[in-house]
Design a protein around this motif. Structure first.
Motif, PDB file in Angstrom:
ATOM      1  N   PHE A 265      -9.569  -1.686  -9.218  1.00  0.00           N
ATOM      2  CA  PHE A 265      -8.482  -1.493  -7.619  1.00  0.00           C
ATOM      3  C   PHE A 265      -7.076  -2.167  -8.138  1.00  0.00           C
ATOM      4  N   TYR A 266      -6.093  -1.465  -6.998  1.00  0.00           N
ATOM      5  CA  TYR A 266      -4.436  -1.869  -7.198  1.00  0.00           C
ATOM      6  C   TYR A 266      -3.656  -2.774  -5.811  1.00  0.00           C
ATOM      7  N   LEU A 267      -3.300  -3.513  -5.788  1.00  0.00           N
ATOM      8  CA  LEU A 267      -3.122  -4.398  -4.353  1.00  0.00           C
ATOM      9  C   LEU A 267      -1.085  -4.204  -5.031  1.00  0.00           C
ATOM     10  N   ASN A 268      -0.184  -4.002  -3.506  1.00  0.00           N
ATOM     11  CA  ASN A 268       1.308  -3.522  -3.791  1.00  0.00           C
ATOM     12  C   ASN A 268       1.773  -3.520  -2.549  1.00  0.00           C
TER      13      ASN A 268
ATOM     14  N   ALA B 174      -3.073  -0.379  -0.836  1.00  0.00           N
ATOM     15  CA  ALA B 174      -4.354  -0.548  -2.259  1.00  0.00           C
ATOM     16  C   ALA B 174      -5.050   0.622  -1.912  1.00  0.00           C
TER      17      ALA B 174
ATOM     18  N   GLY C  99      -5.016   6.068  -3.284  1.00  0.00           N
ATOM     19  CA  GLY C  99      -4.266   5.157  -2.765  1.00  0.00           C
ATOM     20  C   GLY C  99      -3.720   5.012  -1.241  1.00  0.00           C
TER      21      GLY C  99
END
Length: 107
Positions: A45-48, A81, A100
């Motif tokens: 997963f990614y968060l930005n 996210a 996302g």
């Protein structure tokens, strides 16, 4: 921030990392990840976070009124996210999907 407080924060962070064996433990680390790239399917997963502030450069002939821009932009912040999924098709080809959601706060 004072120099003393900064030094104390750095020393505390290093001590916590050493006591928790975080990032300093190197024994058998590569053995656990040896076959990681050969998995058929993997995900993460990614968060930005972003700060959006558009810079608009207009042609003097259009969009201006006596050296005053008619178009303006507001600064705004956003958070995103998402999920990253990788499917290994063969030794040389992977298929990756990155769906996302981006949420922009209007200021």
């Amino acid at each position: 921030m004072s120099k003393f407080l900064l030094r104390a924060l750095v020393l505390t962070s290093v001590n916590v990392a050493v006591l928790a064996n975080a990032q300093f433990r190197t024994r058998n680390r590569m053995d656990k990840l040896e076959d990681f790239d050969e998995q058929k399917f993997s995900w993460g997963f990614y968060l930005n976070g972003n700060r959006l502030d558009y810079r608009i450069v207009l042609n003097p002939r259009y969009g201006m009124d006596n050296n005053h821009n008619l178009v303006t932009s507001k600064e705004s912040y956003s958070f995103g996210a998402g999920v990253i999924a990788k499917w290994r098709l063969n030794d040389y080809l992977d298929l990756r999907l990155e769906p996302g959601l981006q949420s922009v706060r209007d200021s």
